[in-house]
Design an enzyme around this catalytic site. Structure first.
Site: not given
Ligand code: S3P
Length: 425
Positions: A19, A119, A164, A166, A312, A343
């Protein structure tokens, strides 16, 4: 979706493309000159959101099913979209595109689904503003919808408080539009696909330890990219084969980038029988075939710098821990609270329903393994990784497990249930 106790798993499968790598291929292809051809592209909803955002900015993208062709517009060739850009459920789309949009010569709006709108985006707003970006949260809560007015940016050095990829990638992409070098240091090294792939497209990007830096205004050229299978998707098959007695499964063409392979390291430490065969490079990323046999597992401690490399996979590792002998302690995983769902909370609540002994802590989980698990009604919270983790738990538990909103697996793995069935004899 109803899941019942499974007999042993056998056979082989190739899992869909990674992904993170698929997203980046589209983004960097769009910013390049010439054609980019991505094979084994992940046709998950998140990656389709990225394609749609760039199409709205005037990039011609042909999606033929397995491969995607991008006719790049160059670094300065994106056009103002007519409508709001919709990142759907995808944090990667939202955060990485924000870095690109910050350097354009137009204003646009970026939003996503209900989960995305909760988020945290403050983690990218802060460094982007330090670079001179005009970016704001429309509701003033540091979440999407965001309004971004592109402009010329300044190079900065940013000490990120979170490991991170991202955040790191957002800043590096904004750095393409800066007036000087931009660098990011993170507490631990996060996945480095941006660094590897941008360099392949011709950017001047360097990494040393936990610092990555980029020089502005490179000439990016289109590439051929072959996406390795996603280790985060492979994780569910690895876990199922390990805990369902008598299983032996060959999972082909799995990306094993060292910034992503924490699941393998932890499984080995738990006593898992996983062989890495046919190690090779696939599109500049290391890949291998994984031969997994069911194994007697023991509890472990998972903490510190390994966390970003399996961030993840923690939900499915929690499932493995419930089937292992002894205690598993997961620490330093507070980032799990701000993923597609919280989570940590969800794993405590839903695993407990199946009879597992699991306690939530401030930054992780404590799981006393070895209790027999029974089927239950599981709320996926519309989180793809929760739905897939509990599919694995249900296959190894007694009775029937029902997963609510099971279709959310389409975010990262549209053929998940079909592929899992193909290994059941
Ligand atoms: C991703 C980075 C990770 C991961 C996500 C994909 C990426 O998020 O959880 O699924 O493609 O860069 P963070 O880097 O924010 O932890």
């Amino acid at each position: 979706m109803e899941i019942t106790k499974s007999k042993c798993l056998t056979g082989e499968l190739s899992i869909p493309g990674d992904k993170s790598i698929s997203h980046r291929g589209v983004m960097f292809g769009a910013l390049s000159h010439g054609l980019t051809e991505i094979s084994n592209f992940l046709q998950g909803a998140d990656c389709l959101s990225t394609i749609s955002c760039f199409q709205k900015m005037g990039v011609k993208i042909e999606n033929t099913g397995n491969s995607v062709l991008i006719h790049g517009n160059g670094l300065h060739g994106l056009r103002a979209p007519d409508t709001v850009l919709d990142a759907g459920n995808s944090g990667t789309t939202t955060r990485l595109i924000s870095g690109i949009l910050a350097g354009q010569n137009f204003t646009c709006e970026l939003t996503g689904d209900a989960s995305i709108q909760k988020r945290p985006m403050g983690r990218i707003l802060k460094p982007l503003k330090l670079m001179g970006a005009e970016i704001s949260s429309q509701n003033g809560n540091d979440c999407a919808p965001l309004t971004i007015s592109g402009r010329a940016l300044h190079g900065i050095h940013y000490q990120s408080p979170v490991a991170s990829a991202q955040v790191k990638s957002c800043i590096l992409l904004a750095g393409l539009y800066a007036d000087d070098k931009t660098s990011v240091t993170e507490p631990y090294l996060s996945r480095n696909h941006t660094e590897l792939m941008l360099s392949h497209f011709g950017a001047d990007i360097a990494s040393e330890g936990t610092t990555a830096s980029i020089l502005p205004d490179p000439l990016l050229h289109g590439c051929r990219i072959s996406v390795p299978g996603d280790i985060s998707s492979a994780a569910y098959f690895i876990a199922a084969a390990l805990i369902i007695p008598g299983s032996e499964v060959l999972i082909k063409n799995v990306g094993i980038n060292p910034t992503r392979d924490g699941i393998l390291r932890v499984c080995h430490e738990m006593g898992a029988d996983i062989e890495l065969l046919n190690k090779r490079s696939e599109g500049g990323e290391p890949a291998a075939d994984l031969l997994v046999r069911s194994s007697k597992l023991k509890g472990v401690t998972i903490e510190g710098e390994i966390i970003p490399s399996l961030i993840d996979e923690i939900p499915v590792l929690a499932v493995l821990a419930a089937f292992a002998e002894g205690t598993t302690v997961i620490r330093n995983a507070e980032e799990l609270k701000v993923k597609e769902s919280n989570r940590l909370d969800v794993m405590v609540r839903e695993l407990s329903k199946m009879g597992a002994s699991v306690t939530g802590t401030d930054d992780g989980l404590i799981i006393e393994g070895g209790r027999p698990l029974h089927g239950a009604l599981i709320n996926s919270h519309l989180d793809h990784r929760i739905a897939m983790s509990f599919t694995v738990a249900g296959m190894a538990a007694d009775g029937t497990t029902t997963i609510q909103d099971a279709h959310c697996v389409d975010i990262s793995y549209p053929g998940f249930y079909r592929d899992m069935k193909s290994l059941q004899v």
